[in-house]
Design an enzyme around this catalytic site. Structure first.
Site, PDB file in Angstrom:
ATOM      1  N   ILE A 115      47.122  -7.263  26.810  1.00  0.00           N
ATOM      2  CA  ILE A 115      46.559  -8.187  27.789  1.00  0.00           C
ATOM      3  C   ILE A 115      46.012  -7.407  28.970  1.00  0.00           C
ATOM      4  O   ILE A 115      46.669  -6.513  29.495  1.00  0.00           O
ATOM      5  CB  ILE A 115      47.632  -9.183  28.277  1.00  0.00           C
ATOM      6  CG1 ILE A 115      48.120 -10.019  27.110  1.00  0.00           C
ATOM      7  CG2 ILE A 115      47.099 -10.049  29.406  1.00  0.00           C
ATOM      8  CD1 ILE A 115      49.304 -10.891  27.426  1.00  0.00           C
ATOM      9  N   CYS A 116      44.803  -7.756  29.373  1.00  0.00           N
ATOM     10  CA  CYS A 116      44.221  -7.163  30.564  1.00  0.00           C
ATOM     11  C   CYS A 116      44.358  -8.169  31.695  1.00  0.00           C
ATOM     12  O   CYS A 116      43.693  -9.193  31.727  1.00  0.00           O
ATOM     13  CB  CYS A 116      42.748  -6.829  30.349  1.00  0.00           C
ATOM     14  SG  CYS A 116      42.017  -6.062  31.787  1.00  0.00           S
ATOM     15  N   LEU A 117      45.254  -7.886  32.561  1.00  0.00           N
ATOM     16  CA  LEU A 117      45.496  -8.713  33.721  1.00  0.00           C
ATOM     17  C   LEU A 117      45.775  -7.731  34.851  1.00  0.00           C
ATOM     18  O   LEU A 117      46.752  -6.987  34.798  1.00  0.00           O
ATOM     19  CB  LEU A 117      46.693  -9.629  33.458  1.00  0.00           C
ATOM     20  CG  LEU A 117      47.036 -10.666  34.492  1.00  0.00           C
ATOM     21  CD1 LEU A 117      45.871 -11.630  34.711  1.00  0.00           C
ATOM     22  CD2 LEU A 117      48.252 -11.452  34.058  1.00  0.00           C
ATOM     23  N   ASP A 144      40.991 -11.713  33.848  1.00  0.00           N
ATOM     24  CA  ASP A 144      40.622 -10.306  33.906  1.00  0.00           C
ATOM     25  C   ASP A 144      40.156  -9.864  32.523  1.00  0.00           C
ATOM     26  O   ASP A 144      40.940  -9.855  31.590  1.00  0.00           O
ATOM     27  CB  ASP A 144      41.845  -9.514  34.364  1.00  0.00           C
ATOM     28  CG  ASP A 144      41.502  -8.116  34.814  1.00  0.00           C
ATOM     29  OD1 ASP A 144      40.315  -7.779  34.915  1.00  0.00           O
ATOM     30  OD2 ASP A 144      42.445  -7.356  35.064  1.00  0.00           O
ATOM     31  N   LEU A 146      39.014  -7.880  29.065  1.00  0.00           N
ATOM     32  CA  LEU A 146      39.425  -6.690  28.318  1.00  0.00           C
ATOM     33  C   LEU A 146      38.687  -6.594  26.987  1.00  0.00           C
ATOM     34  O   LEU A 146      38.092  -5.592  26.673  1.00  0.00           O
ATOM     35  CB  LEU A 146      40.936  -6.707  28.069  1.00  0.00           C
ATOM     36  CG  LEU A 146      41.468  -5.618  27.126  1.00  0.00           C
ATOM     37  CD1 LEU A 146      41.269  -4.242  27.724  1.00  0.00           C
ATOM     38  CD2 LEU A 146      42.928  -5.852  26.815  1.00  0.00           C
TER      39      LEU A 146
END
Length: 174
Positions: A115-117, A144, A146
């Protein structure tokens, strides 16, 4: 059943007693992380939308839990998505580790569940990364990018993106 919360209450009761601490008392110490989690988990559960449920496989390990998200609107409506969260010993100085266990076509999540956070990053150039002032409740914001392929797909052809999301839901998120 003994849970971490009841253990914390018992330990706080021992602190108030005038008897000297024994070796067995010191083995019952609870980490700063676990003390924070008792409060933060209660706050997280109180603020979860009705489309989210939190599950603790072991109620004595508040640092390992799963979140099930069943969106009731948007592209992901009808899907059931599992996320695994592990809160490290160094919490709240370092962020929790979150992984999506359900295969999903999403601009912010790889097909392997990463996860891109930005707030999950220890250090972030834009200043939105993890900070000791953050809490578990802050994890409820997922904005966000990714998965570049999914993001470009969404920008290029929203209808085809929707079809691919529905296909993923049908195969992986029921």
């Amino acid at each position: 059943m003994l849970t971490l919360a009841s253990k914390l209450k018992r330990d706080d009761g021992l602190k108030g007693s005038r008897t000297p601490a024994t070796a067995s008392d010191s083995t019952r110490r609870v980490s700063v992380r676990d003390r924070l989690l008792v409060k933060e988990v209660a706050e997280l559960e109180a603020n979860l939308p009705c489309t989210c449920k939190v599950h603790f496989p072991d109620p004595n390990k508040l640092h390992c839990f799963q979140l099930t998200v069943t969106p009731d609107e948007g592209y992901y409506q009808g899907g059931k998505f599992q996320f695994e969260t592990e809160v490290p010993d160094a919490y709240n100085m370092v962020p929790p580790k979150v992984k999506c266990l359900t295969k999903i076509w999403h601009p912010n999540i790889t097909e392997t569940g990463e996860i891109c956070l930005s707030l999950l990053r220890e250090h972030s150039i834009d200043g939105t990364g993890w900070a000791p002032t953050r809490t578990l409740k802050d994890l409820l914001n997922f904005d966000d990018p990714l998965n570049i392929e999914a993001a470009e797909h969404h920008l290029r052809d929203k209808e085809d993106f929707r079809n691919k999301v529905e296909d993923y839901i049908k195969h992986y998120a029921r």
